[in-house]
Design a protein around this motif. Structure first.
Motif, PDB file in Angstrom:
ATOM      1  N   LYS A  12       2.481 -10.067  -7.085  1.00 20.74           N
ATOM      2  CA  LYS A  12       2.931  -8.706  -6.751  1.00 20.74           C
ATOM      3  C   LYS A  12       3.236  -8.564  -5.278  1.00 20.74           C
ATOM      4  N   ASP A  13       2.464  -9.232  -4.441  1.00 19.89           N
ATOM      5  CA  ASP A  13       2.655  -9.160  -2.992  1.00 19.89           C
ATOM      6  C   ASP A  13       3.831 -10.007  -2.507  1.00 19.89           C
ATOM      7  N   GLY A  14       4.419 -10.789  -3.420  1.00 19.43           N
ATOM      8  CA  GLY A  14       5.544 -11.629  -3.046  1.00 19.43           C
ATOM      9  C   GLY A  14       5.151 -12.935  -2.397  1.00 19.43           C
ATOM     10  N   ASP A  15       3.870 -13.287  -2.481  1.00 21.92           N
ATOM     11  CA  ASP A  15       3.408 -14.553  -1.920  1.00 21.92           C
ATOM     12  C   ASP A  15       3.949 -15.711  -2.766  1.00 21.92           C
ATOM     13  N   PRO A  16       4.276 -16.825  -2.142  1.00 18.52           N
ATOM     14  CA  PRO A  16       4.716 -17.987  -2.931  1.00 18.52           C
ATOM     15  C   PRO A  16       3.556 -18.552  -3.745  1.00 18.52           C
ATOM     16  N   VAL A  17       3.844 -18.890  -4.983  1.00 20.14           N
ATOM     17  CA  VAL A  17       2.845 -19.455  -5.878  1.00 20.14           C
ATOM     18  C   VAL A  17       3.451 -20.702  -6.505  1.00 20.14           C
ATOM     19  N   GLY A  18       2.838 -21.840  -6.268  1.00 22.62           N
ATOM     20  CA  GLY A  18       3.337 -23.098  -6.816  1.00 22.62           C
ATOM     21  C   GLY A  18       2.797 -23.373  -8.204  1.00 22.62           C
ATOM     22  N   LEU A  19       3.502 -24.225  -8.924  1.00 24.53           N
ATOM     23  CA  LEU A  19       3.046 -24.617 -10.259  1.00 24.53           C
ATOM     24  C   LEU A  19       1.727 -25.380 -10.221  1.00 24.53           C
ATOM     25  N   ASP A  20       1.384 -25.922  -9.055  1.00 29.05           N
ATOM     26  CA  ASP A  20       0.135 -26.656  -8.912  1.00 29.05           C
ATOM     27  C   ASP A  20      -1.022 -25.767  -8.447  1.00 29.05           C
ATOM     28  N   ASP A  21      -0.778 -24.456  -8.354  1.00 27.83           N
ATOM     29  CA  ASP A  21      -1.812 -23.511  -7.951  1.00 27.83           C
ATOM     30  C   ASP A  21      -2.956 -23.555  -8.966  1.00 27.83           C
ATOM     31  N   SER A  22      -4.186 -23.540  -8.495  1.00 26.52           N
ATOM     32  CA  SER A  22      -5.344 -23.633  -9.387  1.00 26.52           C
ATOM     33  C   SER A  22      -5.436 -22.459 -10.372  1.00 26.52           C
ATOM     34  N   GLN A  23      -4.825 -21.321 -10.041  1.00 25.02           N
ATOM     35  CA  GLN A  23      -4.858 -20.156 -10.929  1.00 25.02           C
ATOM     36  C   GLN A  23      -3.617 -20.052 -11.824  1.00 25.02           C
ATOM     37  N   TYR A  24      -2.680 -20.981 -11.684  1.00 23.20           N
ATOM     38  CA  TYR A  24      -1.435 -20.891 -12.447  1.00 23.20           C
ATOM     39  C   TYR A  24      -1.640 -20.858 -13.966  1.00 23.20           C
ATOM     40  N   PRO A  25      -2.657 -21.504 -14.520  1.00 27.06           N
ATOM     41  CA  PRO A  25      -2.871 -21.392 -15.967  1.00 27.06           C
ATOM     42  C   PRO A  25      -3.006 -19.942 -16.455  1.00 27.06           C
ATOM     43  N   LYS A  26      -3.471 -19.030 -15.603  1.00 28.03           N
ATOM     44  CA  LYS A  26      -3.540 -17.607 -15.976  1.00 28.03           C
ATOM     45  C   LYS A  26      -2.153 -17.061 -16.254  1.00 28.03           C
ATOM     46  N   VAL A  27      -1.180 -17.457 -15.448  1.00 29.32           N
ATOM     47  CA  VAL A  27       0.203 -17.020 -15.641  1.00 29.32           C
ATOM     48  C   VAL A  27       0.740 -17.592 -16.950  1.00 29.32           C
ATOM     49  N   GLN A  28       0.474 -18.851 -17.207  1.00 28.87           N
ATOM     50  CA  GLN A  28       0.933 -19.482 -18.439  1.00 28.87           C
ATOM     51  C   GLN A  28       0.361 -18.789 -19.676  1.00 28.87           C
ATOM     52  N   GLU A  29      -0.892 -18.332 -19.597  1.00 31.28           N
ATOM     53  CA  GLU A  29      -1.509 -17.611 -20.716  1.00 31.28           C
ATOM     54  C   GLU A  29      -0.761 -16.306 -20.991  1.00 31.28           C
ATOM     55  N   VAL A  30      -0.442 -15.564 -19.919  1.00 22.31           N
ATOM     56  CA  VAL A  30       0.289 -14.300 -20.079  1.00 22.31           C
ATOM     57  C   VAL A  30       1.676 -14.564 -20.651  1.00 22.31           C
ATOM     58  N   VAL A  31       2.348 -15.574 -20.149  1.00 21.18           N
ATOM     59  CA  VAL A  31       3.689 -15.902 -20.637  1.00 21.18           C
ATOM     60  C   VAL A  31       3.647 -16.271 -22.118  1.00 21.18           C
ATOM     61  N   SER A  32       2.717 -17.095 -22.533  1.00 21.35           N
ATOM     62  CA  SER A  32       2.609 -17.480 -23.946  1.00 21.35           C
ATOM     63  C   SER A  32       2.352 -16.272 -24.829  1.00 21.35           C
ATOM     64  N   ARG A  33       1.436 -15.418 -24.405  1.00 21.73           N
ATOM     65  CA  ARG A  33       1.114 -14.201 -25.169  1.00 21.73           C
ATOM     66  C   ARG A  33       2.335 -13.293 -25.250  1.00 21.73           C
ATOM     67  N   THR A  34       3.036 -13.131 -24.121  1.00 21.62           N
ATOM     68  CA  THR A  34       4.200 -12.250 -24.076  1.00 21.62           C
ATOM     69  C   THR A  34       5.329 -12.775 -24.954  1.00 21.62           C
ATOM     70  N   ILE A  35       5.582 -14.059 -24.910  1.00 21.26           N
ATOM     71  CA  ILE A  35       6.641 -14.633 -25.744  1.00 21.26           C
ATOM     72  C   ILE A  35       6.352 -14.373 -27.218  1.00 21.26           C
ATOM     73  N   ASN A  36       5.097 -14.525 -27.626  1.00 16.85           N
ATOM     74  CA  ASN A  36       4.733 -14.243 -29.021  1.00 16.85           C
ATOM     75  C   ASN A  36       4.923 -12.776 -29.367  1.00 16.85           C
ATOM     76  N   LEU A  37       4.461 -11.883 -28.485  1.00 17.65           N
ATOM     77  CA  LEU A  37       4.593 -10.445 -28.747  1.00 17.65           C
ATOM     78  C   LEU A  37       6.056 -10.009 -28.788  1.00 17.65           C
ATOM     79  N   ILE A  38       6.874 -10.525 -27.868  1.00 12.30           N
ATOM     80  CA  ILE A  38       8.282 -10.137 -27.834  1.00 12.30           C
ATOM     81  C   ILE A  38       9.014 -10.686 -29.052  1.00 12.30           C
ATOM     82  N   SER A  39       8.668 -11.889 -29.485  1.00 16.03           N
ATOM     83  CA  SER A  39       9.270 -12.441 -30.708  1.00 16.03           C
ATOM     84  C   SER A  39       8.957 -11.542 -31.897  1.00 16.03           C
TER      85      SER A  39
END
Length: 93
Positions: A12-39
């Motif tokens: 939200k703050d516009g900070d760069p976030v790399g795919l190797d970020d230790s918290q990136y799996p949280k983003v992947q969880e939201v994306v997976s859930r969202t893709i299922n809900l939108i489908s």
């Protein structure tokens, strides 16, 4: 960049976030859930009420009854979407 700050706040703050970020799996969880809900929203919603309910689950906030969204609707994250009252979103958005 502060690693102690939650990844969603950093996004939200516009900070760069790399795919190797230790918290990136949280983003992947939201994306997976969202893709299922939108489908589900696009494939089986029978009316604007069901679309509103399913989109509310995606964005994490109840969408007002005065708001109309037509399917198909597309997002792969959705958690930062905000919708107010009396909003109209046409199909294929």
């Amino acid at each position: 960049m502060s690693v102690s700050k939650d990844i969603f706040q950093r996004l939200k703050d516009g900070d760069p976030v790399g795919l190797d970020d230790s918290q990136y799996p949280k983003v992947q969880e939201v994306v997976s859930r969202t893709i299922n809900l939108i489908s589900e929203l696009n494939a089986s919603s029978r009316d604007v009420g069901q679309i509103r309910e399913r989109l509310s689950a995606v964005i994490g906030t109840e969408i007002d009854d005065s708001t109309i969204v037509f399917a198909p609707f597309f997002t792969n994250f959705g958690a930062f979407i905000k919708m107010g009252k009396n909003v109209f979103v046409n199909h294929a958005c």
